[in-house]
Design an enzyme around this catalytic site. Structure first.
Site, PDB file in Angstrom:
ATOM      1  N   CYS A  40       0.839  -1.206   0.000  1.00 13.65           N
ATOM      2  CA  CYS A  40       0.000   0.000   0.000  1.00 13.65           C
ATOM      3  C   CYS A  40       0.874   1.255   0.000  1.00 13.65           C
ATOM      4  CB  CYS A  40      -0.918  -0.043   1.228  1.00 13.65           C
ATOM      5  SG  CYS A  40      -1.849   1.459   1.547  1.00 13.65           S
ATOM      6  N   HIS A  41       0.249   2.383  -0.334  1.00 14.19           N
ATOM      7  CA  HIS A  41       0.982   3.648  -0.413  1.00 14.19           C
ATOM      8  C   HIS A  41       1.649   4.051   0.886  1.00 14.19           C
ATOM      9  CE1 HIS A  41      -0.197   4.914  -4.403  1.00 14.19           C
ATOM     10  NE2 HIS A  41      -1.239   4.140  -4.173  1.00 14.19           N
ATOM     11  N   THR A  42       1.001   3.736   2.001  1.00 19.41           N
ATOM     12  CA  THR A  42       1.540   4.162   3.293  1.00 19.41           C
ATOM     13  C   THR A  42       2.889   3.502   3.576  1.00 19.41           C
ATOM     14  OG1 THR A  42      -0.750   4.240   3.960  1.00 19.41           O
ATOM     15  CG2 THR A  42       0.858   4.584   5.678  1.00 19.41           C
ATOM     16  N   HIS A  62       1.149  -3.552   6.242  1.00 16.17           N
ATOM     17  CA  HIS A  62      -0.034  -3.447   7.110  1.00 16.17           C
ATOM     18  C   HIS A  62      -1.289  -4.041   6.482  1.00 16.17           C
ATOM     19  CE1 HIS A  62      -0.138   0.098   4.552  1.00 16.17           C
ATOM     20  NE2 HIS A  62      -1.436   0.141   4.746  1.00 16.17           N
ATOM     21  N   GLU A  63      -1.159  -4.641   5.267  1.00 18.67           N
ATOM     22  CA  GLU A  63      -2.360  -5.228   4.646  1.00 18.67           C
ATOM     23  C   GLU A  63      -2.290  -6.746   4.725  1.00 18.67           C
ATOM     24  OE1 GLU A  63      -4.081  -2.131   1.266  1.00 18.67           O
ATOM     25  OE2 GLU A  63      -3.437  -4.114   0.671  1.00 18.67           O
ATOM     26  N   CYS A  92     -11.050  -1.956  20.589  1.00 22.07           N
ATOM     27  CA  CYS A  92     -10.972  -2.554  21.942  1.00 22.07           C
ATOM     28  C   CYS A  92     -12.350  -2.861  22.508  1.00 22.07           C
ATOM     29  CB  CYS A  92     -10.193  -1.635  22.885  1.00 22.07           C
ATOM     30  SG  CYS A  92     -11.132  -0.199  23.482  1.00 22.07           S
ATOM     31  N   CYS A  95     -13.200   1.562  24.950  1.00 22.70           N
ATOM     32  CA  CYS A  95     -12.898   2.989  25.083  1.00 22.70           C
ATOM     33  C   CYS A  95     -14.114   3.827  24.663  1.00 22.70           C
ATOM     34  CB  CYS A  95     -11.658   3.361  24.270  1.00 22.70           C
ATOM     35  SG  CYS A  95     -11.945   3.440  22.500  1.00 22.70           S
ATOM     36  N   CYS A  98     -14.863   3.491  20.999  1.00 24.54           N
ATOM     37  CA  CYS A  98     -15.413   2.191  20.609  1.00 24.54           C
ATOM     38  C   CYS A  98     -16.870   2.063  21.042  1.00 24.54           C
ATOM     39  CB  CYS A  98     -14.597   1.047  21.207  1.00 24.54           C
ATOM     40  SG  CYS A  98     -13.094   0.685  20.274  1.00 24.54           S
ATOM     41  N   CYS A 106     -10.464   3.936  17.625  1.00 22.57           N
ATOM     42  CA  CYS A 106     -10.211   3.371  18.961  1.00 22.57           C
ATOM     43  C   CYS A 106      -9.024   4.075  19.610  1.00 22.57           C
ATOM     44  CB  CYS A 106      -9.924   1.875  18.828  1.00 22.57           C
ATOM     45  SG  CYS A 106      -9.449   1.083  20.373  1.00 22.57           S
ATOM     46  N   ARG A 110      -3.355   3.781  20.907  1.00 20.44           N
ATOM     47  CA  ARG A 110      -2.947   4.757  19.908  1.00 20.44           C
ATOM     48  C   ARG A 110      -1.523   5.280  20.074  1.00 20.44           C
ATOM     49  NH1 ARG A 110      -6.452   6.642  16.350  1.00 20.44           N
ATOM     50  NH2 ARG A 110      -6.040   8.707  15.482  1.00 20.44           N
ATOM     51  N   CYS A 169      -6.860  -2.785   4.558  1.00 21.76           N
ATOM     52  CA  CYS A 169      -6.658  -1.342   4.378  1.00 21.76           C
ATOM     53  C   CYS A 169      -7.527  -0.802   3.248  1.00 21.76           C
ATOM     54  CB  CYS A 169      -5.182  -1.028   4.161  1.00 21.76           C
ATOM     55  SG  CYS A 169      -4.872   0.736   3.968  1.00 21.76           S
ATOM     56  N   ARG A 362      -3.361  -3.677  -7.030  1.00 21.11           N
ATOM     57  CA  ARG A 362      -2.637  -4.107  -5.840  1.00 21.11           C
ATOM     58  C   ARG A 362      -1.674  -5.261  -6.146  1.00 21.11           C
ATOM     59  NH1 ARG A 362      -3.250  -0.136  -3.066  1.00 21.11           N
ATOM     60  NH2 ARG A 362      -3.909  -0.117  -0.890  1.00 21.11           N
TER      61      ARG A 362
HETATM   62  N1  LIG Z   1      -8.272   7.155   4.873  1.00 18.08           N
HETATM   63  C1  LIG Z   1      -7.651   5.999   4.977  1.00 18.08           C
HETATM   64  O1  LIG Z   1      -7.781   5.296   5.985  1.00 18.08           O
HETATM   65  C2  LIG Z   1      -6.812   5.518   3.837  1.00 18.08           C
HETATM   66  C3  LIG Z   1      -6.458   4.175   3.720  1.00 18.08           C
HETATM   67  C4  LIG Z   1      -5.732   3.764   2.595  1.00 18.08           C
HETATM   68  C5  LIG Z   1      -5.348   4.682   1.645  1.00 18.08           C
HETATM   69  N2  LIG Z   1      -5.672   5.992   1.805  1.00 18.08           N
HETATM   70  C6  LIG Z   1      -5.311   7.021   0.823  1.00 18.08           C
HETATM   71  O2  LIG Z   1      -6.277   6.994  -0.223  1.00 18.08           O
HETATM   72  C7  LIG Z   1      -5.694   7.481  -1.411  1.00 18.08           C
HETATM   73  C8  LIG Z   1      -5.940   6.505  -2.538  1.00 18.08           C
HETATM   74  O3  LIG Z   1      -5.290   5.271  -2.292  1.00 18.08           O
HETATM   75  P1  LIG Z   1      -5.189   4.180  -3.449  1.00 18.08           P
HETATM   76  O4  LIG Z   1      -4.485   3.008  -2.890  1.00 18.08           O
HETATM   77  O5  LIG Z   1      -6.508   3.986  -4.076  1.00 18.08           O
HETATM   78  O6  LIG Z   1      -4.219   4.967  -4.456  1.00 18.08           O
HETATM   79  P2  LIG Z   1      -3.943   4.848  -6.011  1.00 18.08           P
HETATM   80  O7  LIG Z   1      -2.720   5.634  -6.298  1.00 18.08           O
HETATM   81  O8  LIG Z   1      -3.988   3.425  -6.445  1.00 18.08           O
HETATM   82  O9  LIG Z   1      -5.187   5.582  -6.674  1.00 18.08           O
HETATM   83  C9  LIG Z   1      -5.283   6.964  -6.795  1.00 18.08           C
HETATM   84  C10 LIG Z   1      -5.995   7.256  -8.105  1.00 18.08           C
HETATM   85  O10 LIG Z   1      -6.215   8.666  -8.223  1.00 18.08           O
HETATM   86  C11 LIG Z   1      -6.101   9.016  -9.567  1.00 18.08           C
HETATM   87  N3  LIG Z   1      -5.865  10.446  -9.713  1.00 18.08           N
HETATM   88  C12 LIG Z   1      -4.719  11.126  -9.517  1.00 18.08           C
HETATM   89  N4  LIG Z   1      -4.902  12.437  -9.809  1.00 18.08           N
HETATM   90  C13 LIG Z   1      -6.191  12.570 -10.193  1.00 18.08           C
HETATM   91  C14 LIG Z   1      -6.967  13.676 -10.634  1.00 18.08           C
HETATM   92  N5  LIG Z   1      -6.448  14.892 -10.748  1.00 18.08           N
HETATM   93  N6  LIG Z   1      -8.272  13.459 -10.942  1.00 18.08           N
HETATM   94  C15 LIG Z   1      -8.795  12.221 -10.844  1.00 18.08           C
HETATM   95  N7  LIG Z   1      -8.097  11.136 -10.452  1.00 18.08           N
HETATM   96  C16 LIG Z   1      -6.809  11.312 -10.132  1.00 18.08           C
HETATM   97  C17 LIG Z   1      -4.942   8.156 -10.061  1.00 18.08           C
HETATM   98  O11 LIG Z   1      -4.973   8.016 -11.472  1.00 18.08           O
HETATM   99  C18 LIG Z   1      -5.182   6.836  -9.338  1.00 18.08           C
HETATM  100  O12 LIG Z   1      -5.926   5.919 -10.112  1.00 18.08           O
HETATM  101  C19 LIG Z   1      -4.213   7.716  -1.090  1.00 18.08           C
HETATM  102  O13 LIG Z   1      -4.041   9.078  -0.745  1.00 18.08           O
HETATM  103  C20 LIG Z   1      -3.997   6.839   0.123  1.00 18.08           C
HETATM  104  O14 LIG Z   1      -2.921   7.279   0.910  1.00 18.08           O
HETATM  105  C21 LIG Z   1      -6.402   6.415   2.869  1.00 18.08           C
HETATM  106 ZN   LIG Z   2      -2.779   1.112   3.557  1.00 19.19          ZN
HETATM  107 ZN   LIG Z   3     -11.370   1.295  21.662  1.00 18.68          ZN
END
Ligand SMILES: NC(=O)c1ccc[n+]([C@@H]2O[C@H](COP(=O)([O-])OP(=O)(O)OC[C@H]3O[C@@H](n4cnc5c(N)ncnc54)[C@H](O)[C@@H]3O)[C@@H](O)[C@H]2O)c1
Ligand SMILES: [Zn+2]
Ligand SMILES: [Zn+2]
Length: 368
Positions: A40-42, A62-63, A92, A95, A98, A106, A110, A169, A362
């Site tokens: 994943c990106h993170t 983390h996945e 948990c 808390c 939760c 949660c 943390r 994730c 993925r």
């Molecule tokens: N909130 C959370 O808990 C959580 C969990 C996981 C990931 N994320 C975040 O969610 C986001 C997406 O994750 P992902 O794995 O799907 O990423 P990804 O890179 O696979 O997908 C992002 C998509 O956005 C598109 N994109 C980029 N610029 C764009 C634009 N201007 N207009 C339209 N589309 C555009 C890309 O082409 C790509 O397909 C990331 O920022 C990631 O860090 C958040």
């Molecule tokens: Zn992730």
């Molecule tokens: Zn909790």
């Protein structure tokens, strides 16, 4: 025990796959043999050194999905043989958060988790006596991990691990953004920005909620094709005029629900402005870079639009992930279709390269 794991030793350098020591689970913890783990990106964000709260050395990942091997003292909800999905967002059940229906954040572990420690403030991972931290409390780029019981979701053992790990994730984040955070109403019009794992999850979530129209916006035609396959009814190639085009598609009003899943703050702004006056709700799931801010003209809010953030799709992991997995197994959507590359642990850095090249949705590391 000695295990093989992908260790981040130096920011900006490739991960090193090598042997590390993993201690037995202590009270409230479980030892999990990992079977599959998504990239994943993170993970990349931390590996690159861009994350200001990052730490090293640490085992990334983390996945994860796998099987409980042993449990520590006092663990009552898990037993050896249980199939589990790892949760960076624990539950948990005690808390104040939760106990509220309003959030999944949660509070129990943390502080230690953010620093890469298990709840008692120590690590089970080490090398030559030096501690190695548990990235996101999960460290799943490894053959085995030790995690708190409250951060493991017990799932149906019939679920293939490759698909199951995505629920740890990205997939749950997208599904949950539509189902829990926005609670999309049947018959509504939705716009999803981004068609990666999170955006496609949101498209599916909107469909499962009974949305009538789902407009998906991305820069990649290939990904927009996937969005159509998973339930989008219309697609747009993103650009400067995206807001105007969404307004044109919706009689000038905008969508009832919009979702941002790109991490780009300019796109977040478009998602806010594409939400309908009166009641449009924009749900932001993307993670912006350090120091970036989201610009919103206040008039958009006064005229009835709302903005919500969503972490892990608002999913309370131990309760919610098993339910989402059941819906996959019931055939309501196809989780395995998102697995585009299967890699070995030694190929973990290849997983980062594929992600940077936007090759596939993925990559999944097969562990056992
Ligand atoms: N909130 C959370 O808990 C959580 C969990 C996981 C990931 N994320 C975040 O969610 C986001 C997406 O994750 P992902 O794995 O799907 O990423 P990804 O890179 O696979 O997908 C992002 C998509 O956005 C598109 N994109 C980029 N610029 C764009 C634009 N201007 N207009 C339209 N589309 C555009 C890309 O082409 C790509 O397909 C990331 O920022 C990631 O860090 C958040
Ligand atoms: Zn992730
Ligand atoms: Zn909790």
């Amino acid at each position: 025990m000695l295990i093989r794991a992908a260790v981040l030793e130096e920011f900006g350098a490739p991960l090193l796959v090598r042997e590390v020591e993993l201690a037995e689970p202590r009270a409230g913890e479980a030892l999990v043999r990992l079977a599959a783990c998504g990239v994943c990106h993170t993970d990349l964000y931390t590996a690159s050194g861009a994350d200001p709260s990052g730490y090293a050395p640490t085992v990334l990942g983390h996945e994860g999905a796998g099987v409980v091997e042993r449990v520590g003292e006092g663990v009552s909800s898990l037993a050896p043989g249980d199939h589990v999905v790892t949760l960076f967002s624990p539950q948990c059940r005690e808390c104040v958060h939760c106990r509220s229906e309003r959030t999944n954040l949660c509070l129990a572990i943390r502080e230690q988790q953010n620093k890469g420690y298990l709840p008692d403030g120590t690590t089970r991972l080490s090398s030559k006596g030096e501690p190695i931290r548990h990235f996101m409390g999960t460290s799943t780029f490894a053959e085995y991990t030790v995690m708190p019981e409250i951060a493991l979701a017990k799932i149906n053992p019939e679920a293939p691990f490759e698909g199951a790990c995505l629920f740890a994730c990205g997939l749950s984040t997208g599904l949950g953004a539509a189902m829990n955070t926005a609670r999309v109403e049947a018959g509504s019009t939705c716009a999803v920005f981004g068609a990666g794992m999170v955006g496609l999850g949101a498209v599916i979530g909107c469909r499962l909620q009974g949305a009538e129209r789902i407009v998906c916006v991305d820069l990649s035609e290939e990904r927009l094709g996937l969005a159509l396959a998973h339930g989008a009814t219309e697609t747009l190639v993103g650009g400067q005029d995206t807001v105007e085009r969404i307004l044109e598609l919706t009689d000038g009003f905008g969508a009832d629900y919009t979702f941002e899943a790109t991490g780009n703050v300019a796109v977040m702004r478009q998602a806010v402005e594409s939400a309908r006056m009166g009641w449009g709700l924009c749900t932001v799931a993307g993670v912006a870079g350090k120091g970036e801010t989201l610009e919103i003209v206040p008039r958009y809010l006064i005229t009835g639009r709302r903005v919500a953030g969503s972490s892990f799709g608002g999913v309370k992991g131990r309760d919610g992930v098993p339910q989402l997995v059941e819906r996959w197994l019931d055939g309501e959507f196809d989780a395995e279709s998102f697995v585009s590359h299967r890699l070995t642990l030694d190929e973990v850095n290849r997983g980062f390269e594929l992600m940077e090249a936007q090759d596939g949705i993925r990559s999944v590391i097969e562990l056992s």
